[in-house]
Design an enzyme around this catalytic site. Structure first.
Site, PDB file in Angstrom:
ATOM      1  N   THR A  67       0.842  -1.195   0.000  1.00  0.00           N
ATOM      2  CA  THR A  67       0.000   0.000   0.000  1.00  0.00           C
ATOM      3  C   THR A  67       0.878   1.246   0.000  1.00  0.00           C
ATOM      4  O   THR A  67       1.979   1.217   0.530  1.00  0.00           O
ATOM      5  CB  THR A  67      -0.869  -0.061   1.272  1.00  0.00           C
ATOM      6  OG1 THR A  67      -1.782  -1.121   1.095  1.00  0.00           O
ATOM      7  CG2 THR A  67      -1.587   1.230   1.568  1.00  0.00           C
TER       8      THR A  67
ATOM      9  N   ARG B 239     -14.742  -6.519   0.937  1.00  0.00           N
ATOM     10  CA  ARG B 239     -13.992  -6.161   2.151  1.00  0.00           C
ATOM     11  C   ARG B 239     -13.416  -4.740   2.010  1.00  0.00           C
ATOM     12  O   ARG B 239     -12.838  -4.382   1.000  1.00  0.00           O
ATOM     13  CB  ARG B 239     -12.857  -7.155   2.349  1.00  0.00           C
ATOM     14  CG  ARG B 239     -11.951  -6.871   3.548  1.00  0.00           C
ATOM     15  CD  ARG B 239     -10.734  -6.063   3.155  1.00  0.00           C
ATOM     16  NE  ARG B 239      -9.752  -5.990   4.232  1.00  0.00           N
ATOM     17  CZ  ARG B 239      -8.667  -5.231   4.182  1.00  0.00           C
ATOM     18  NH1 ARG B 239      -8.430  -4.486   3.126  1.00  0.00           N
ATOM     19  NH2 ARG B 239      -7.813  -5.211   5.177  1.00  0.00           N
ATOM     20  N   VAL B 240     -13.590  -3.964   3.054  1.00  0.00           N
ATOM     21  CA  VAL B 240     -13.001  -2.630   3.088  1.00  0.00           C
ATOM     22  C   VAL B 240     -12.072  -2.569   4.288  1.00  0.00           C
ATOM     23  O   VAL B 240     -12.459  -2.963   5.395  1.00  0.00           O
ATOM     24  CB  VAL B 240     -14.097  -1.543   3.200  1.00  0.00           C
ATOM     25  CG1 VAL B 240     -13.470  -0.158   3.340  1.00  0.00           C
ATOM     26  CG2 VAL B 240     -15.014  -1.592   1.970  1.00  0.00           C
ATOM     27  N   GLY B 241     -10.858  -2.088   4.069  1.00  0.00           N
ATOM     28  CA  GLY B 241      -9.882  -2.011   5.157  1.00  0.00           C
ATOM     29  C   GLY B 241      -9.832  -0.622   5.761  1.00  0.00           C
ATOM     30  O   GLY B 241     -10.783   0.163   5.704  1.00  0.00           O
ATOM     31  N   ASP B 242      -8.688  -0.314   6.344  1.00  0.00           N
ATOM     32  CA  ASP B 242      -8.491   0.976   7.023  1.00  0.00           C
ATOM     33  C   ASP B 242      -8.277   2.141   6.078  1.00  0.00           C
ATOM     34  O   ASP B 242      -8.490   3.304   6.443  1.00  0.00           O
ATOM     35  CB  ASP B 242      -7.237   0.872   7.900  1.00  0.00           C
ATOM     36  CG  ASP B 242      -5.997   0.545   7.054  1.00  0.00           C
ATOM     37  OD1 ASP B 242      -6.004  -0.527   6.394  1.00  0.00           O
ATOM     38  OD2 ASP B 242      -5.059   1.361   7.004  1.00  0.00           O
TER      39      ASP B 242
ATOM     40  N   THR C 223      -0.069   1.940   7.077  1.00  0.00           N
ATOM     41  CA  THR C 223      -0.119   0.754   6.220  1.00  0.00           C
ATOM     42  C   THR C 223       0.053  -0.474   7.107  1.00  0.00           C
ATOM     43  O   THR C 223       0.620  -0.383   8.185  1.00  0.00           O
ATOM     44  CB  THR C 223       0.975   0.787   5.131  1.00  0.00           C
ATOM     45  OG1 THR C 223       0.930  -0.432   4.374  1.00  0.00           O
ATOM     46  CG2 THR C 223       2.379   0.934   5.714  1.00  0.00           C
ATOM     47  N   GLY C 224      -0.457  -1.611   6.646  1.00  0.00           N
ATOM     48  CA  GLY C 224      -0.327  -2.828   7.440  1.00  0.00           C
ATOM     49  C   GLY C 224      -1.647  -3.586   7.484  1.00  0.00           C
ATOM     50  O   GLY C 224      -2.485  -3.436   6.587  1.00  0.00           O
ATOM     51  N   TRP C 225      -1.807  -4.358   8.532  1.00  0.00           N
ATOM     52  CA  TRP C 225      -3.001  -5.201   8.673  1.00  0.00           C
ATOM     53  C   TRP C 225      -4.217  -4.301   8.935  1.00  0.00           C
ATOM     54  O   TRP C 225      -4.397  -3.776  10.027  1.00  0.00           O
ATOM     55  CB  TRP C 225      -2.777  -6.189   9.809  1.00  0.00           C
ATOM     56  CG  TRP C 225      -3.923  -7.073  10.114  1.00  0.00           C
ATOM     57  CD1 TRP C 225      -4.675  -7.795   9.238  1.00  0.00           C
ATOM     58  CD2 TRP C 225      -4.454  -7.343  11.420  1.00  0.00           C
ATOM     59  NE1 TRP C 225      -5.645  -8.487   9.911  1.00  0.00           N
ATOM     60  CE2 TRP C 225      -5.534  -8.240  11.248  1.00  0.00           C
ATOM     61  CE3 TRP C 225      -4.124  -6.922  12.710  1.00  0.00           C
ATOM     62  CZ2 TRP C 225      -6.281  -8.714  12.318  1.00  0.00           C
ATOM     63  CZ3 TRP C 225      -4.867  -7.393  13.774  1.00  0.00           C
ATOM     64  CH2 TRP C 225      -5.930  -8.288  13.572  1.00  0.00           C
ATOM     65  N   GLY C 226      -5.061  -4.134   7.890  1.00  0.00           N
ATOM     66  CA  GLY C 226      -6.106  -3.124   7.918  1.00  0.00           C
ATOM     67  C   GLY C 226      -7.152  -3.338   8.999  1.00  0.00           C
ATOM     68  O   GLY C 226      -7.650  -2.370   9.595  1.00  0.00           O
TER      69      GLY C 226
END
Ligand code: ASP
Length: 307
Positions: free
Chosen positions: A169, A197-200, A220-223
């Site tokens: 990202t 799916r929607v992340g952060d 960035t990372g695990w959303g």
């Protein structure tokens, strides 16, 4: 007034063989962004153009080069924020568009909303004059191969991607010579995510935040973990209480780790132009340009980070 630009190209266990592609992609964007900031002295315009350039770099999981979801589709999330009036534009689970960040900016500028998702976001984009592209146009060979390999596996544990696997990202934070800040983040999300799916990344306060009164942040990372922690806002709060950007980032990441066992990286600027970053993944790709030009572009390993 100091100017500053900080960008990132994801936080994960970036293998040595990919360091060059990451550093080159960040360097191209930072060179263009630095020139743009000198020319316009406009943090928001610079942030937007940096993110567009990074979306076009195939080394990153955003725009062209995005990961495929479990149905073999590309669904992208992006968000951008002006620290001047706290206006935000975001898109979620957007398909068939080359540069989602430009659609996010159109949501910010041309609607009364903050976020559009899915089909409605695509229809809005087309109405705004964006060209519809086929998924194939957004793919690089790497992503197709990754998708086919994941498809063969029974259980895909998405969080493990940030311990060892890709998360490319991209994000940017910019301060201009008039004291204005802007922040944004854009992504194809995590590989093999469920459709929808929607992340952060498109959520202000999680994937990004900017306020001229204090600073700007991109994560960035695990959303899922970043969302649950409200990570970007935690960094902002720490800066507001007087912490330097790197220390604020570290504090937020240690909360993420201790409460949620999350993995992430954060870049941050304060409104005086001081910059910092912190991550608890094995590596993070970052670049920084101060008033005199580019100071560094590097894939940094955990343990090498200074605050
Ligand atoms: N945070 C992004 C997401 O969960 C992924 C990443 O940063 O690479 O969608």
């Amino acid at each position: 007034m100091k100017t500053a630009i900080m960008i990132h190209g994801g936080a994960w266990d970036i293998p040595a063989s990919l360091h060059e592609a990451h550093e080159e992609g960040l360097m191209r964007a930072l060179e263009a962004g630095y020139a743009r900031l000198r020319e316009t002295n406009d943090a928001h315009a610079t942030c937007l153009s940096l993110l567009r350039i990074l979306e076009d770099e195939p080394a990153f999981d955003a725009g062209t080069g995005s990961f495929l979801n479990a149905e073999g589709e590309v669904e992208m999330d992006a968000g951008i924020m002006s620290g001047e009036d706290l206006s935000v534009g975001a898109v979620a689970a957007l398909k068939n568009i080359k540069n989602p960040i430009l659609v996010a900016e159109a949501v910010r500028g041309n609607t009364q909303h903050v976020m559009l998702a899915g089909e409605g976001a695509l229809r809005f984009a087309i109405k705004e004059g964006f060209r519809r592209v086929e998924t194939e146009e957004l793919l690089t060979g790497r992503e197709k191969e990754r998708y086919l390999a994941l498809k063969k596996r029974k259980n895909v544990r998405i969080k493990s991607f940030f311990e060892q696997r890709p998360s490319d990202t991209v994000g940017a934070v910019v301060l201009d010579g008039r004291g204005r800040l802007s922040a944004g983040t854009t992504t194809g999300g995590t590989p093999y995510k469920l459709a929808g799916r929607v992340g952060d990344v498109p959520v202000a306060g999680s994937g990004f935040y900017a306020d001229n009164r204090s600073g700007a942040v991109s994560a960035t990372g695990w959303g899922e973990g970043i969302l649950r922690a409200g990570l970007a806002l935690r960094v902002m709060r720490a800066m507001e209480s007087g912490r330097e950007p790197g220390a604020a980032a570290r504090e937020a990441i240690s909360f993420l780790k201790s409460r949620i066992n999350g993995e992430a990286g954060v870049i941050a600027l304060n409104n005086e132009g001081r910059a910092g970053f912190y991550f608890n993944t094995p590596c993070m790709a970052v670049g920084y340009a101060g008033p005199a030009g580019i100071e560094y572009v590097r894939v940094i390993r955990r343990g090498e980070q200074e605050i």
